[in-house]
Write a protein that holds these residues in place. Structure first.
Motif, PDB file in Angstrom:
ATOM      1  N   ALA A  43       0.582  -8.845  -6.217  1.00  0.00           N
ATOM      2  CA  ALA A  43       1.256  -7.697  -7.071  1.00  0.00           C
ATOM      3  C   ALA A  43       2.716  -7.376  -6.080  1.00  0.00           C
ATOM      4  CB  ALA A  43       0.374  -6.339  -6.909  1.00  0.00           C
ATOM      5  N   THR A  44       3.545  -6.623  -7.178  1.00  0.00           N
ATOM      6  CA  THR A  44       4.764  -6.065  -6.881  1.00  0.00           C
ATOM      7  C   THR A  44       4.402  -4.623  -7.584  1.00  0.00           C
ATOM      8  OG1 THR A  44       6.013  -8.063  -6.790  1.00  0.00           O
ATOM      9  CG2 THR A  44       7.151  -5.978  -6.801  1.00  0.00           C
ATOM     10  N   THR A  45       4.466  -3.598  -6.714  1.00  0.00           N
ATOM     11  CA  THR A  45       4.223  -2.071  -7.041  1.00  0.00           C
ATOM     12  C   THR A  45       4.846  -1.192  -6.230  1.00  0.00           C
ATOM     13  OG1 THR A  45       1.548  -2.924  -7.140  1.00  0.00           O
ATOM     14  CG2 THR A  45       2.143  -0.599  -7.379  1.00  0.00           C
ATOM     15  N   ILE A  46       5.412  -0.138  -7.133  1.00  0.00           N
ATOM     16  CA  ILE A  46       5.970   0.956  -6.484  1.00  0.00           C
ATOM     17  C   ILE A  46       4.863   1.873  -6.232  1.00  0.00           C
ATOM     18  CG2 ILE A  46       7.524   3.261  -6.696  1.00  0.00           C
ATOM     19  CD1 ILE A  46       9.086   1.340  -8.492  1.00  0.00           C
ATOM     20  N   VAL A  47       4.519   2.425  -4.805  1.00  0.00           N
ATOM     21  CA  VAL A  47       3.416   3.185  -4.609  1.00  0.00           C
ATOM     22  C   VAL A  47       4.023   4.536  -4.314  1.00  0.00           C
ATOM     23  CG1 VAL A  47       1.542   3.386  -3.010  1.00  0.00           C
ATOM     24  CG2 VAL A  47       2.141   1.134  -3.771  1.00  0.00           C
ATOM     25  N   GLU A  48       3.515   5.637  -4.803  1.00  0.00           N
ATOM     26  CA  GLU A  48       3.782   7.003  -4.387  1.00  0.00           C
ATOM     27  C   GLU A  48       2.730   7.491  -3.743  1.00  0.00           C
ATOM     28  OE1 GLU A  48       6.762   8.533  -5.293  1.00  0.00           O
ATOM     29  OE2 GLU A  48       6.241  10.561  -4.305  1.00  0.00           O
ATOM     30  N   PHE A  49       3.040   8.073  -2.605  1.00  0.00           N
ATOM     31  CA  PHE A  49       1.963   8.855  -1.851  1.00  0.00           C
ATOM     32  C   PHE A  49       2.242  10.136  -2.022  1.00  0.00           C
ATOM     33  CE2 PHE A  49       1.186   4.923   0.326  1.00  0.00           C
ATOM     34  CZ  PHE A  49      -0.234   4.856   1.023  1.00  0.00           C
ATOM     35  N   GLN A  50       1.472  11.200  -2.290  1.00  0.00           N
ATOM     36  CA  GLN A  50       1.522  12.662  -2.566  1.00  0.00           C
ATOM     37  C   GLN A  50       1.705  13.215  -0.951  1.00  0.00           C
ATOM     38  OE1 GLN A  50       2.785  14.271  -5.376  1.00  0.00           O
ATOM     39  NE2 GLN A  50       2.700  12.014  -6.098  1.00  0.00           N
ATOM     40  N   PRO A  51       2.071  14.113  -0.792  1.00  0.00           N
ATOM     41  CA  PRO A  51       2.180  14.734   0.621  1.00  0.00           C
ATOM     42  C   PRO A  51       0.764  15.166   1.168  1.00  0.00           C
ATOM     43  CG  PRO A  51       3.786  16.079  -0.882  1.00  0.00           C
ATOM     44  CD  PRO A  51       2.857  15.175  -1.720  1.00  0.00           C
TER      45      PRO A  51
END
Length: 137
Positions: A43-51
């Protein structure tokens, strides 16, 4: 699951934050750019970690590469700020988290070959002058 899985064809995607998909960990979501497989996928993914979110320990059976786009990504190996490229070899494990600033990554999974000779993580950081620092290989 297959998303843009034909690597012989052009794929263009307009980013839309409303199309993030929740990950198995609370506060971590993904925007799929390409994917072949289910949870353990190429996979190629944009990963967003919330605070103040975290992801449990996991192993990268096909290696992992990521670029920190925003914030600071942390794991037991260090704190990686915006502009840092990390290449974790096949079989590497980590337990990531972020603090109050949150974090956004561009992540590639299962892209490495068994013939890859990199056995240790590689960390490269681009400072504010555009110069790179290699933190090991």
């Amino acid at each position: 699951m297959k998303v843009n899985a034909n690597f012989r064809a052009f794929a263009g995607i307009n980013f839309d934050a409303a199309k993030y998909i929740p990950s198995p960990s609370n506060g971590v979501q993904r925007f799929m750019l390409d994917r072949i497989g289910s949870e353990k996928a190429r996979a190629t993914t944009i990963v967003e970690f919330q605070p103040n979110s975290k992801f449990p320990e996991h192993e990268h059976i096909g290696g992992e590469e990521f670029l920190v786009l925003r914030g600071t990504f942390k794991d037991q190996h260090g704190a990686f700020t915006k502009g840092t490229y990390v290449r974790n070899p096949i079989g590497s494990k980590h337990t990531p988290w972020v603090d109050g600033d949150g974090c956004t990554l561009l992540v590639k999974l299962l892209q490495m070959s068994e013939e890859d000779h990199l056995k240790q993580p590689l960390y490269i950081s681009i400072d504010n002058k555009g110069e790179s620092t290699d933190f090991g290989s």
